[in-house]
Design an enzyme around this catalytic site. Structure first.
Site, mmCIF file in Angstrom:
data_model
loop_
_atom_site.group_PDB
_atom_site.id
_atom_site.type_symbol
_atom_site.label_atom_id
_atom_site.label_comp_id
_atom_site.label_asym_id
_atom_site.label_seq_id
_atom_site.Cartn_x
_atom_site.Cartn_y
_atom_site.Cartn_z
ATOM 1 N N PHE A 134 0.798 -1.246 -0.247
ATOM 2 C CA PHE A 134 0.115 -0.169 -0.100
ATOM 3 C C PHE A 134 0.891 1.392 -0.238
ATOM 4 O O PHE A 134 1.673 1.444 0.568
ATOM 5 C CB PHE A 134 -0.710 0.316 1.525
ATOM 6 C CG PHE A 134 -1.956 -0.861 1.454
ATOM 7 C CD1 PHE A 134 -3.472 -0.481 0.764
ATOM 8 C CD2 PHE A 134 -1.898 -2.057 1.905
ATOM 9 C CE1 PHE A 134 -4.197 -1.432 0.836
ATOM 10 C CE2 PHE A 134 -3.079 -3.064 1.627
ATOM 11 C CZ PHE A 134 -4.312 -2.705 1.121
ATOM 12 N N ASP A 135 0.423 2.380 -0.757
ATOM 13 C CA ASP A 135 0.898 3.886 -0.962
ATOM 14 C C ASP A 135 0.062 4.301 0.830
ATOM 15 O O ASP A 135 -0.742 3.626 1.056
ATOM 16 C CB ASP A 135 0.644 4.643 -1.804
ATOM 17 C CG ASP A 135 1.253 5.157 -2.002
ATOM 18 O OD1 ASP A 135 2.167 6.682 -1.198
ATOM 19 O OD2 ASP A 135 0.093 6.467 -2.340
#
Length: 224
Positions: A7-8
């Site tokens: 995940f960013d």
């Protein structure tokens, strides 16, 4: 099945717009560039800020480094906490972990800040790896961050890994390492940006993201 999910952070896990843009505002101010409304800097949330200082504001490398130092100082003291998870994100993370997925954070934000945010949200148990850039300038490119995450996860086959992000930088970084990327529209990027970068899937919201991640991979090219 995508077993490893990266995940960013900004615009993907959490809405950090206020804290990040106010920090950038302070960085610009340190070099004599005044932006009256921090919300006008929304487009700069996500990409490496030193690059933006050089390419969008014409700073020298030395000026950009100093602006980034000022930005980081504000963020460390105040901006870090002007930040909140997107509604439904914690439930998604919990469900993914219960389903046996292995989670990591891959952000252009300095790693020390990303780690503090995970602690602030009480999310440290969800993520095996939290990785970002370094304050000394290392790992500024998203592909470099992702590569380090993969290394710390034991270099799994890239067909088992997916990157989740809201900007073209996430897609480009993932593709450099032969990984798929899911673009999310609830963050700071646009559909046009994500399509142009070649995201394998674009989702409208967290519910749609969960349907894909815990559902049927044969639908991966269907727009949710």
């Amino acid at each position: 099945m995508k077993r490893y999910i990266l995940f960013d952070l900004d615009g993907t896990l959490a809405d950090s717009m206020v804290g990040v843009t106010k920090a950038i505002q302070q960085g610009l101010h340190s070099q004599g560039i005044e932006v009256a409304d921090y919300r006008d800097l929304r487009a700069l949330v996500g990409p490496p800020s030193q690059e933006a200082y050089v390419h969008q504001y014409g700073m020298t490398a030395a000026q950009a480094k100093e602006a980034h130092r000022v930005q980081a100082a504000y963020y460390a003291q105040t901006g870090l906490f002007e930040n909140e998870p997107y509604p439904g994100m914690e439930t998604l993370l919990k469900n993914l972990r219960q389903a046996g997925r292995r989670l990591a954070v891959a952000t252009s934000k300095p790693r020390v800040f990303a780690e503090r945010i995970m602690e602030y949200f009480s999310w440290t148990d969800y993520f095996e790896v939290v990785m970002g850039s370094e304050l000394d300038g290392r790992r500024q490119k998203k592909a470099e961050v992702i590569e380090e995450v993969l290394h710390r996860l034991g270099n799994p086959p890239t067909e088992q890994v997916v990157m989740i992000g809201d900007r073209e930088y996430d897609v480009i970084g993932a593709h450099k390492l032969a990984m798929d990327c899911i673009g999310v529209l609830y963050g700071y990027g646009s559909r046009e940006e994500l399509e142009r970068a070649g995201a394998e899937l674009i989702v409208q919201n967290i519910a749609a993201l969960e349907r894909f991640l815990l559902g049927d991979d044969d639908q991966r090219r269907t727009d949710y």
